[in-house]
Design an enzyme around this catalytic site. Structure first.
Site, PDB file in Angstrom:
ATOM      1  N   ARG A  42       0.801  -1.230   0.000  1.00 34.07           N
ATOM      2  CA  ARG A  42       0.000   0.000   0.000  1.00 34.07           C
ATOM      3  C   ARG A  42       0.833   1.279   0.000  1.00 34.07           C
ATOM      4  O   ARG A  42       0.601   2.197  -0.796  1.00 34.07           O
ATOM      5  CB  ARG A  42      -0.917   0.029   1.243  1.00 34.07           C
ATOM      6  CG  ARG A  42      -2.122  -0.846   1.158  1.00 34.07           C
ATOM      7  CD  ARG A  42      -2.455  -1.412   2.518  1.00 34.07           C
ATOM      8  NE  ARG A  42      -1.524  -2.496   2.761  1.00 34.07           N
ATOM      9  CZ  ARG A  42      -1.810  -3.774   2.512  1.00 34.07           C
ATOM     10  NH1 ARG A  42      -3.014  -4.098   2.136  1.00 34.07           N
ATOM     11  NH2 ARG A  42      -0.912  -4.719   2.680  1.00 34.07           N
ATOM     12  N   THR A  43       1.765   1.366   0.935  1.00 34.23           N
ATOM     13  CA  THR A  43       2.470   2.636   1.134  1.00 34.23           C
ATOM     14  C   THR A  43       3.304   3.001  -0.088  1.00 34.23           C
ATOM     15  O   THR A  43       3.281   4.139  -0.561  1.00 34.23           O
ATOM     16  CB  THR A  43       3.363   2.547   2.389  1.00 34.23           C
ATOM     17  OG1 THR A  43       2.597   1.990   3.453  1.00 34.23           O
ATOM     18  CG2 THR A  43       3.863   3.910   2.802  1.00 34.23           C
ATOM     19  N   LYS A  86      24.552  -6.888  -1.235  1.00 33.76           N
ATOM     20  CA  LYS A  86      26.011  -7.113  -1.298  1.00 33.76           C
ATOM     21  C   LYS A  86      26.725  -6.423  -0.150  1.00 33.76           C
ATOM     22  O   LYS A  86      27.947  -6.344  -0.122  1.00 33.76           O
ATOM     23  CB  LYS A  86      26.559  -6.573  -2.625  1.00 33.76           C
ATOM     24  CG  LYS A  86      25.927  -7.182  -3.860  1.00 33.76           C
ATOM     25  CD  LYS A  86      26.427  -6.466  -5.117  1.00 33.76           C
ATOM     26  CE  LYS A  86      25.568  -6.802  -6.319  1.00 33.76           C
ATOM     27  NZ  LYS A  86      25.797  -5.873  -7.445  1.00 33.76           N
ATOM     28  N   ARG A 145      11.170   3.684   3.898  1.00 35.63           N
ATOM     29  CA  ARG A 145      10.730   2.632   4.834  1.00 35.63           C
ATOM     30  C   ARG A 145      11.947   1.798   5.196  1.00 35.63           C
ATOM     31  O   ARG A 145      12.740   1.413   4.330  1.00 35.63           O
ATOM     32  CB  ARG A 145       9.660   1.746   4.208  1.00 35.63           C
ATOM     33  CG  ARG A 145       9.387   0.511   5.089  1.00 35.63           C
ATOM     34  CD  ARG A 145       8.170  -0.233   4.677  1.00 35.63           C
ATOM     35  NE  ARG A 145       6.975   0.523   5.001  1.00 35.63           N
ATOM     36  CZ  ARG A 145       5.741   0.012   4.921  1.00 35.63           C
ATOM     37  NH1 ARG A 145       5.576  -1.231   4.545  1.00 35.63           N
ATOM     38  NH2 ARG A 145       4.697   0.750   5.229  1.00 35.63           N
ATOM     39  N   HIS A 191       4.771   5.518  11.722  1.00 36.65           N
ATOM     40  CA  HIS A 191       4.258   5.369  10.351  1.00 36.65           C
ATOM     41  C   HIS A 191       3.241   6.500  10.176  1.00 36.65           C
ATOM     42  O   HIS A 191       2.032   6.287  10.134  1.00 36.65           O
ATOM     43  CB  HIS A 191       3.619   3.989  10.192  1.00 36.65           C
ATOM     44  CG  HIS A 191       3.305   3.601   8.771  1.00 36.65           C
ATOM     45  ND1 HIS A 191       3.408   4.470   7.700  1.00 36.65           N
ATOM     46  CD2 HIS A 191       2.875   2.418   8.257  1.00 36.65           C
ATOM     47  CE1 HIS A 191       3.058   3.834   6.595  1.00 36.65           C
ATOM     48  NE2 HIS A 191       2.726   2.595   6.901  1.00 36.65           N
TER      49      HIS A 191
HETATM   50  N1   CP Z   1      -0.223  -0.296   6.046  1.00 37.32           N
HETATM   51  C1   CP Z   1       0.924  -0.476   5.384  1.00 37.32           C
HETATM   52  O1   CP Z   1       1.943   0.164   5.684  1.00 37.32           O
HETATM   53  O2   CP Z   1       0.857  -1.397   4.387  1.00 37.32           O
HETATM   54  P1   CP Z   1       2.078  -1.806   3.451  1.00 37.32           P
HETATM   55  O3   CP Z   1       3.073  -2.545   4.329  1.00 37.32           O
HETATM   56  O4   CP Z   1       1.489  -2.689   2.387  1.00 37.32           O
HETATM   57  O5   CP Z   1       2.691  -0.562   2.894  1.00 37.32           O
END
Ligand code: CP
Length: 310
Positions: free
Chosen positions: A61-62, A89, A111, A139
């Site tokens: 999603r993100t 590596k 992320r 998040h």
């Molecule tokens: N909610 C969320 O962060 O989903 P993803 O891990 O798919 O990005």
């Protein structure tokens, strides 16, 4: 003159974000949703800018919503996934970010499995950074889309109660919601088995309970959280069957919530563990609405950081 760098530079967490700025960002999301309803879903706001998505941990999603959000606003996107990169590596986070920065990236979306990694990327790159999830710490755009979805449902967040049930200990989503929602006037009830419910998360507007029925009793929104086996050491949890019996968000538990309560989940769902199929797909579920809103919220965040104060 570059558009990047105006206003607040980063969204790492909500520490530096005032309630007024957060509300402006949510208000601006209405405009972005309207853009996404047009036949041509594109505006020139970020034309000439390059957005780097640097994902050192998996995402559906993100990552997709940020990349679409950037493209909808006419930015170029440099898409980096650690799994298919020279990180395998042994290349360090610093060398990776400095390498990507050499391509003239104007802002990074990051992320990483390590808490604090987004702050490090901000230092290494010298560019605006949006935290797309760092370890169990934060998040923020997930919490913003959760807040937006609740506000969309009820018209306001002030006075609302949000119950968050599950693996709170390992959840950056729970932490970001516990930071954001009280700033917007909502109450948060964090609920889970005692070993997955750190006492230090209680505070202004945030309470804890191990009793799921009590958690949902006055909730306007109930959010289920996944058991994050990938971040869990042994000993936190008994059996999954015991967990399901006490904490699964299913029709039986939802019967204790007010009739108007909606159901949220940040995804990915482990169906029939933290959330039953019938509730996930039922009339109270706003899970796909969260996904839909995520793209608009992320457009609003990009606009707010890179173009103006929204
Ligand atoms: N909610 C969320 O962060 O989903 P993803 O891990 O798919 O990005």
């Amino acid at each position: 003159m570059s558009k990047a760098g105006s206003g607040l530079r980063h969204l790492l967490d909500f520490q530096e974000w005032s309630t007024a700025r957060l509300l402006a960002l949510l208000d601006n999301t209405d405009t972005m949703l309207a853009v996404l309803d047009r036949p041509v879903k594109k505006v020139p706001a970020l034309q000439g800018l390059t957005i780097g998505t640097a994902f050192f941990e998996n995402s559906t999603r993100t990552r997709t919503s940020f990349e679409l959000a950037a493209r909808r606003m006419s930015a170029d996107v440099l898409s980096f996934a650690a799994g298919s990169s020279s990180v395998s590596k042994g290349e360090s986070l610093r060398d990776t970010i400095e390498t990507l920065s050499a391509y003239k990236v104007d802002a990074f979306i990051v992320r990483h499995h390590a808490s604090g990694a987004a702050h490090q990327v901000a230092r290494y790159s010298g560019k605006p950074v949006i935290n797309a999830g760092d370890g169990r710490r934060a998040h923020p755009t997930q919490a913003l889309l959760d807040a937006y979805t609740i506000r969309q449902e009820f018209g306001e967040l002030a006075g609302k109660t949000v119950a968050i049930i599950g693996d709170v200990r390992h959840s950056r989503v729970a932490r970001s919601n516990a930071e954001l929602l009280p700033k917007l006037g909502a109450k948060v009830i964090l609920c889970g088995p005692a070993p997955l419910l750190p006492r230090d998360l209680a505070g202004e507007g945030v309470s804890l309970t191990t009793d799921a029925r009590q958690a949902v009793q006055h909730a306007d929104a109930v959010m289920a959280l996944r058991l994050q086996q990938e971040r869990m050491d042994t000993g936190y949890l008994g059996s999954i069957a015991d967990y399901v019996k006490l904490y699964q968000l299913n029709e039986a538990l939802l019967a204790h919530a007010p009739d108007h309560a909606i159901v949220l989940h940040p995804g990915p769902i482990n169906r029939n563990v933290e959330l039953s199929d019938d509730v996930a797909d039922g009339p109270r579920s706003r899970i796909l609405k969260q996904v839909e809103n995520g793209q608009a919220v992320r457009m609003s965040v990009l606009y707010h950081l890179l173009v103006g104060r929204g």
